[in-house]
Design an enzyme around this catalytic site. Structure first.
Site, PDB file in Angstrom:
ATOM      1  N   HIS A 259       0.196   0.991 -12.753  1.00 48.35           N
ATOM      2  CA  HIS A 259       1.503  -0.168 -14.023  1.00 48.35           C
ATOM      3  C   HIS A 259       2.586  -0.003 -13.685  1.00 48.35           C
ATOM      4  O   HIS A 259       3.180   1.173 -13.896  1.00 48.35           O
ATOM      5  CB  HIS A 259       1.294  -0.730 -14.929  1.00 48.35           C
TER       6      HIS A 259
ATOM      7  N   GLY B 109       0.803  -1.442  -0.251  1.00 50.42           N
ATOM      8  CA  GLY B 109       0.155  -0.516   0.050  1.00 50.42           C
ATOM      9  C   GLY B 109       0.605   1.016  -0.239  1.00 50.42           C
ATOM     10  O   GLY B 109       0.593   2.756   0.524  1.00 50.42           O
TER      11      GLY B 109
ATOM     12  N   MET C  43      -3.888  -6.848  -7.107  1.00 51.04           N
ATOM     13  CA  MET C  43      -3.859  -7.585  -8.136  1.00 51.04           C
ATOM     14  C   MET C  43      -4.459  -8.534  -8.997  1.00 51.04           C
ATOM     15  O   MET C  43      -4.789 -10.296  -8.759  1.00 51.04           O
ATOM     16  CB  MET C  43      -2.051  -8.222  -7.801  1.00 51.04           C
ATOM     17  N   ARG C  44      -6.071  -8.351  -8.935  1.00 44.63           N
ATOM     18  CA  ARG C  44      -6.799  -8.818  -9.079  1.00 44.63           C
ATOM     19  C   ARG C  44      -7.883  -7.800 -10.350  1.00 44.63           C
ATOM     20  O   ARG C  44      -7.555  -7.407 -10.744  1.00 44.63           O
ATOM     21  CB  ARG C  44      -7.794  -9.218  -8.678  1.00 44.63           C
TER      22      ARG C  44
ATOM     23  N   ASN D 290      -5.928   2.524 -12.517  1.00 44.10           N
ATOM     24  CA  ASN D 290      -5.218   1.709 -12.007  1.00 44.10           C
ATOM     25  C   ASN D 290      -3.379   2.818 -12.555  1.00 44.10           C
ATOM     26  O   ASN D 290      -3.221   3.275 -13.683  1.00 44.10           O
ATOM     27  CB  ASN D 290      -5.076   0.461 -12.783  1.00 44.10           C
TER      28      ASN D 290
HETATM   29  C1  GAR Z   1       2.689  -0.775  -7.304  1.00 42.97           C
HETATM   30  O1  GAR Z   1       4.394  -1.262  -7.949  1.00 42.97           O
HETATM   31  C2  GAR Z   1       2.084  -1.351  -8.682  1.00 42.97           C
HETATM   32  O2  GAR Z   1       3.024  -0.601  -9.914  1.00 42.97           O
HETATM   33  C3  GAR Z   1       1.898  -2.570  -8.890  1.00 42.97           C
HETATM   34  O3  GAR Z   1       2.395  -2.941  -7.269  1.00 42.97           O
HETATM   35  C4  GAR Z   1       2.816  -2.201  -6.839  1.00 42.97           C
HETATM   36  C5  GAR Z   1       2.235  -2.501  -5.213  1.00 42.97           C
HETATM   37  O4  GAR Z   1       3.254  -1.551  -4.721  1.00 42.97           O
HETATM   38  N1  GAR Z   1       0.799  -2.714  -9.549  1.00 42.97           N
HETATM   39  C6  GAR Z   1       1.099  -3.771 -10.619  1.00 42.97           C
HETATM   40  O5  GAR Z   1       2.399  -4.296 -10.777  1.00 42.97           O
HETATM   41  C7  GAR Z   1      -0.216  -4.183 -11.424  1.00 42.97           C
HETATM   42  N2  GAR Z   1      -0.201  -4.316 -12.926  1.00 42.97           N
HETATM   43  P1  GAR Z   1       2.125  -0.868  -3.114  1.00 42.97           P
HETATM   44  O6  GAR Z   1       1.191  -1.701  -3.114  1.00 42.97           O
HETATM   45  O7  GAR Z   1       2.939  -0.024  -2.388  1.00 42.97           O
HETATM   46  O8  GAR Z   1       1.805   0.193  -4.143  1.00 42.97           O
END
Ligand code: GAR
Length: 192
Positions: A109, A12, A90-91, A107
């Site tokens: 990425h 988060g 991640m869903r 979103n």
């Molecule tokens: C982030 O880097 C986000 O971009 C990625 O998960 C991480 C979450 O970090 N999302 C993906 O890869 C989506 N395909 P966080 O929980 O510390 O914000």
């Protein structure tokens, strides 16, 4: 001001960046609800520390993905959310959630889409050996990490970068870019 729901699955840090930007007066938003796809993730603690109501789902809840998304959509609507920000969620989002917030689910990425989709965008780009990667903020649709792009920022991969140092650079850009894009939506500078 926009009323936000935030979807998380992990630590988060992007949620925290939004909370901090709101506290600093840099993001005219109120986070009405944080939904986590997993119980006991650190992001839920961040939400609780900021006094934000939470809904924690678990893997079994997603056995029927559409039923899970109906439940999430109802909770977000009941909380008064206007926009939904996926922050490391991640869903895939399915029809009941997409139709409750048409073009209003955003979103982030950690790569320059359409390259390196999926759950390991930073590592995949690093292992491929690209010299430039980056961050994408886009509208979510029924395909994971697809959907119209709202903003992108490039990050150079230096010769001496390790996966860890690249992750740090990408996350720093995410934490700046995501609140900025949300603020552009809040102020009407960015119209979807
Ligand atoms: C982030 O880097 C986000 O971009 C990625 O998960 C991480 C979450 O970090 N999302 C993906 O890869 C989506 N395909 P966080 O929980 O510390 O914000």
């Amino acid at each position: 001001m926009i009323r936000l729901g935030v979807l998380i699955s992990g630590s988060g840090t992007n949620l925290q960046a939004m909370i901090d930007a709101i506290a600093a007066g840099e993001l005219d938003a109120k986070i009405e609800l944080v939904v986590s796809s997993r119980e006991s993730v650190y992001g839920l603690k961040r939400a609780e520390a900021a006094g934000i109501p939470t809904l924690a789902m678990c893997a079994a809840d997603y056995a029927d993905r559409e039923a899970a998304d109906r439940r999430i959509a109802e909770a977000l609507l009941a909380a008064g959310c206007e926009y939904v920000a996926m922050a490391g969620y991640m869903r895939m989002v399915t029809e009941p959630l997409l139709s409750a917030f048409p073009n209003r689910i955003i979103n982030i990425h950690p790569a320059l889409l359409p390259s390196f989709k999926g759950a390991h965008g930073i590592a995949d780009a690093f292992e491929y050996g690209v010299k430039v990667t980056g961050v994408t903020v886009h509208i979510a649709n029924e395909e994971y990490d697809c959907g119209p792009i709202l903003a992108q920022r490039a990050v150079e991969v230096a010769d001496d970068d390790t996966l860890e140092s690249l992750e740090d650079k990408i996350h720093a850009v995410e934490h700046e870019l995501y609140p900025q894009v949300l603020q552009d939506i809040a102020t009407g500078k960015l119209v979807i």
